[in-house]
Motif scaffolding. Sequence first.
Motif, mmCIF file in Angstrom:
data_model
loop_
_atom_site.group_PDB
_atom_site.id
_atom_site.type_symbol
_atom_site.label_atom_id
_atom_site.label_comp_id
_atom_site.label_asym_id
_atom_site.label_seq_id
_atom_site.Cartn_x
_atom_site.Cartn_y
_atom_site.Cartn_z
ATOM 1 N N PRO A 336 47.567 30.253 16.850
ATOM 2 C CA PRO A 336 48.730 31.126 16.578
ATOM 3 C C PRO A 336 49.374 31.666 17.850
ATOM 4 C CG PRO A 336 46.910 31.634 15.079
ATOM 5 C CD PRO A 336 46.375 30.653 16.090
ATOM 6 N N GLN A 337 48.558 31.983 18.858
ATOM 7 C CA GLN A 337 49.114 32.500 20.118
ATOM 8 C C GLN A 337 49.992 31.457 20.806
ATOM 9 O OE1 GLN A 337 45.945 32.439 19.096
ATOM 10 N NE2 GLN A 337 44.701 34.051 20.011
ATOM 11 N N THR A 338 49.641 30.169 20.631
ATOM 12 C CA THR A 338 50.436 29.096 21.236
ATOM 13 C C THR A 338 51.809 29.014 20.584
ATOM 14 O OG1 THR A 338 48.466 27.827 21.814
ATOM 15 C CG2 THR A 338 50.529 26.605 21.628
ATOM 16 N N ILE A 339 51.842 29.158 19.261
ATOM 17 C CA ILE A 339 53.127 29.133 18.550
ATOM 18 C C ILE A 339 53.976 30.326 18.971
ATOM 19 C CG2 ILE A 339 54.205 29.209 16.270
ATOM 20 C CD1 ILE A 339 51.692 27.829 15.181
ATOM 21 N N ASP A 340 53.367 31.496 19.070
ATOM 22 C CA ASP A 340 54.108 32.681 19.514
ATOM 23 C C ASP A 340 54.667 32.477 20.918
ATOM 24 O OD1 ASP A 340 53.481 33.920 17.133
ATOM 25 O OD2 ASP A 340 51.783 35.034 17.956
ATOM 26 N N ARG A 341 53.879 31.825 21.773
ATOM 27 C CA ARG A 341 54.292 31.641 23.158
ATOM 28 C C ARG A 341 55.472 30.682 23.273
ATOM 29 N NH1 ARG A 341 49.371 29.811 26.280
ATOM 30 N NH2 ARG A 341 48.572 31.567 25.088
ATOM 31 N N VAL A 342 55.436 29.574 22.518
ATOM 32 C CA VAL A 342 56.541 28.623 22.613
ATOM 33 C C VAL A 342 57.810 29.234 22.021
ATOM 34 C CG1 VAL A 342 56.112 27.416 20.417
ATOM 35 C CG2 VAL A 342 57.195 26.202 22.308
ATOM 36 N N TYR A 368 61.564 21.691 29.097
ATOM 37 C CA TYR A 368 60.409 22.515 28.733
ATOM 38 C C TYR A 368 59.601 21.902 27.596
ATOM 39 C CZ TYR A 368 57.681 26.254 26.665
ATOM 40 O OH TYR A 368 56.651 26.983 26.125
ATOM 41 N N LEU A 369 60.281 21.533 26.500
ATOM 42 C CA LEU A 369 59.565 21.017 25.336
ATOM 43 C C LEU A 369 58.970 19.636 25.589
ATOM 44 C CD1 LEU A 369 61.745 22.187 22.306
ATOM 45 C CD2 LEU A 369 59.602 23.142 23.165
ATOM 46 N N GLY A 370 59.544 18.882 26.527
ATOM 47 C CA GLY A 370 58.972 17.587 26.845
ATOM 48 C C GLY A 370 57.550 17.720 27.371
ATOM 49 N N GLY A 371 57.350 18.638 28.317
ATOM 50 C CA GLY A 371 56.006 18.878 28.830
ATOM 51 C C GLY A 371 55.116 19.562 27.814
ATOM 52 N N TRP A 372 55.697 20.479 27.042
ATOM 53 C CA TRP A 372 54.915 21.228 26.051
ATOM 54 C C TRP A 372 54.335 20.306 24.985
ATOM 55 C CZ3 TRP A 372 55.315 22.203 20.779
ATOM 56 C CH2 TRP A 372 54.530 23.251 20.281
ATOM 57 N N VAL A 373 55.163 19.445 24.406
ATOM 58 C CA VAL A 373 54.669 18.564 23.349
ATOM 59 C C VAL A 373 53.747 17.496 23.931
ATOM 60 C CG1 VAL A 373 56.537 16.845 23.373
ATOM 61 C CG2 VAL A 373 55.352 17.341 21.243
ATOM 62 N N GLY A 374 53.944 17.135 25.194
ATOM 63 C CA GLY A 374 53.042 16.183 25.826
ATOM 64 C C GLY A 374 51.615 16.693 25.876
ATOM 65 N N TYR A 375 51.459 18.004 26.001
ATOM 66 C CA TYR A 375 50.132 18.608 26.009
ATOM 67 C C TYR A 375 49.606 18.857 24.602
ATOM 68 C CZ TYR A 375 46.414 22.011 26.911
ATOM 69 O OH TYR A 375 45.205 22.669 26.939
ATOM 70 N N LEU A 459 61.988 17.036 18.745
ATOM 71 C CA LEU A 459 60.608 17.436 19.006
ATOM 72 C C LEU A 459 59.645 16.660 18.113
ATOM 73 C CD1 LEU A 459 58.631 19.405 20.432
ATOM 74 C CD2 LEU A 459 59.031 20.996 18.536
ATOM 75 N N THR A 460 59.979 16.510 16.833
ATOM 76 C CA THR A 460 59.069 15.824 15.910
ATOM 77 C C THR A 460 58.963 14.333 16.227
ATOM 78 O OG1 THR A 460 60.886 15.615 14.325
ATOM 79 C CG2 THR A 460 59.395 17.469 14.044
ATOM 80 N N GLU A 461 60.056 13.723 16.652
ATOM 81 C CA GLU A 461 59.989 12.304 17.020
ATOM 82 C C GLU A 461 59.100 12.100 18.235
ATOM 83 O OE1 GLU A 461 63.856 10.660 17.528
ATOM 84 O OE2 GLU A 461 64.429 10.911 15.417
ATOM 85 N N ARG A 462 59.217 12.979 19.223
ATOM 86 C CA ARG A 462 58.354 12.881 20.399
ATOM 87 C C ARG A 462 56.897 13.118 20.007
ATOM 88 N NH1 ARG A 462 61.161 16.615 24.891
ATOM 89 N NH2 ARG A 462 62.029 17.648 23.073
ATOM 90 N N TYR A 463 56.674 14.075 19.124
ATOM 91 C CA TYR A 463 55.319 14.354 18.663
ATOM 92 C C TYR A 463 54.716 13.124 17.972
ATOM 93 C CZ TYR A 463 51.730 16.043 15.438
ATOM 94 O OH TYR A 463 50.571 16.186 14.709
ATOM 95 N N GLN A 464 55.475 12.520 17.062
ATOM 96 C CA GLN A 464 54.963 11.362 16.327
ATOM 97 C C GLN A 464 54.703 10.176 17.257
ATOM 98 O OE1 GLN A 464 58.067 10.941 13.462
ATOM 99 N NE2 GLN A 464 57.365 12.672 12.205
ATOM 100 N N ARG A 465 55.568 10.006 18.250
ATOM 101 C CA ARG A 465 55.382 8.914 19.188
ATOM 102 C C ARG A 465 54.111 9.141 20.036
ATOM 103 N NH1 ARG A 465 59.959 9.161 21.038
ATOM 104 N NH2 ARG A 465 59.637 10.325 22.973
ATOM 105 N N LEU A 466 53.901 10.383 20.483
ATOM 106 C CA LEU A 466 52.720 10.681 21.278
ATOM 107 C C LEU A 466 51.443 10.626 20.451
ATOM 108 C CD1 LEU A 466 54.212 13.637 23.356
ATOM 109 C CD2 LEU A 466 53.451 11.449 24.276
ATOM 110 N N ARG A 467 51.551 10.977 19.171
ATOM 111 C CA ARG A 467 50.382 10.945 18.303
ATOM 112 C C ARG A 467 49.785 9.553 18.187
ATOM 113 N NH1 ARG A 467 46.793 14.145 17.249
ATOM 114 N NH2 ARG A 467 46.292 12.938 15.394
ATOM 115 N N GLN A 468 50.610 8.551 18.317
ATOM 116 C CA GLN A 468 50.121 7.171 18.219
ATOM 117 C C GLN A 468 49.132 6.861 19.339
ATOM 118 O OE1 GLN A 468 53.603 4.704 18.179
ATOM 119 N NE2 GLN A 468 54.325 5.482 16.206
ATOM 120 N N ALA A 469 49.284 7.570 20.464
ATOM 121 C CA ALA A 469 48.375 7.338 21.587
ATOM 122 C C ALA A 469 47.022 8.023 21.396
ATOM 123 C CB ALA A 469 49.019 7.848 22.881
#
Length: 470
Positions: A336-342, A368-375, A459-469
């Motif tokens: 939850p703290q991560t969601i509040d922070r973003v 910003y979100l590119g690095g955030w979702v990458g993590y 954001l969701t497309e990047r998330y789904q693409r990274l999830r495949q890895a």
Amino acid sequence: MRSREGPRQQQPPEGAYPREEEVKPRGTAGGPSPSPAQSGASPRGDQGSSLVEQVVAKGNMLAALKRVEKNGGAPGVDGIPTGRLRDQVRAEWERIREELLTGTYQPRPIRRVEIPKPSGGKRLLGIPTVMDRLIQQALLQVLTPIFDPQFSEASFGFRPGRRAQDAVKRARQYVEEGYQWAVDMDLEKFFDRVNHDILMARVARKVTDKRVLKLIRRYLQAGVMVNGVVMAREEGTPQGGPLSPLLANILLDDLDKELEKRGHKFVRYADDCNIYVKSKRAGERVLESIRNFLQERLKLKLNEQKSTVDRPWKLKFLGFSMYQDKAGKPHIRLAPQTIDRVKTKIRELTSRSKPVSMAERIERINAYLGGWVGYFALAETPSTFQKIEGWLRRRLRMCLWKQWKRVRTRYRELRALGLPEWVVHEFANARKGPWRMAHGPMNRALGNAYWQTQGLRSLTERYQRLRQAW
């Protein structure tokens, strides 16, 4: 816990670094001594008096220079930025190299910087000069092959080939195996309270070159510049220098070995450590015994307010938490703290009080979100990312509405969106606030497709693409 290729670095001019034949160990013939990583030799600390020669070797220094330039960062007390480091090397390297070889080099004081912690309070960073960052990086490259192979498999922080996500996955594995209570240990001001003598004794177990030992101690004891006054430092290893993470791992390796000896399931990332047990009572016993071990052996203290025993899904570890599905299987989610922070960061980037163009806002958000979702793409909760993205688009619509201050501007912009005339009339003359107006028909007119045409990456497309890895 993100590796990106930096721009190609131009080679320094002749004379910027010593020639290969100039860096051989004194009193010996032949070429320079390669670092353990380069030579493939056994990574032991029995190099005798040759370790400094490996540090100042041309290949090692060039690799360190490229790394420091790639990392960038703020200047130290001398005000010299990273972009001028090569000029400083050309002008001063021969003198500095000789001082390193003779054991007389004196590091400059570090610049104290305070940054806010996400949980409140301030984190103290020490910014060395760029020249000292270069030397520390060169030291790191030589010392890592000596120490890292002996570190625990449960240690993941700042080690080659290991990531924070690997630590979180290991934690989930333990929970899945039935260790469903966690001892969450928080070391109180760890980097500020490292005992220099205890740390140096552990470094000396593998390093015998007295010049290297003296240099490391001088870095530990380098003064801190505060309001123009240099203050002496008797303990701590300041966060901000390339060498600090390795020194932290060297000290806390004693903790890892103790936990391994006791047969505990644990994961450590720098000073963030979780131990997984099968009952709350067992966790409380472990917490008490480890508290005593840290105080007696390493002279470190636990933060009693933040150290606890609880279920993993009630705790935060490296920005993640867990949840159980109906079958009782653990999964990774965002804390939850991560969601509040973003959301706090997105509010800052979409603040109505900042008069920047929409194109500039979107560029900053993408970065910003590119690095955030990458993590955080390790999280197994796609709905959370969808909600964050929807909330972000509403914030952007709010910014647009704020820019359409006049009624005639609203008429023009709303008609350009293709809305029915009655909707245009109603919205253009509305007296509701920007946040309210960012919902309803504007949501349909300015949906995901519209923002993609404006350059906003999904954001969701990047998330789904990274999830495949994963």
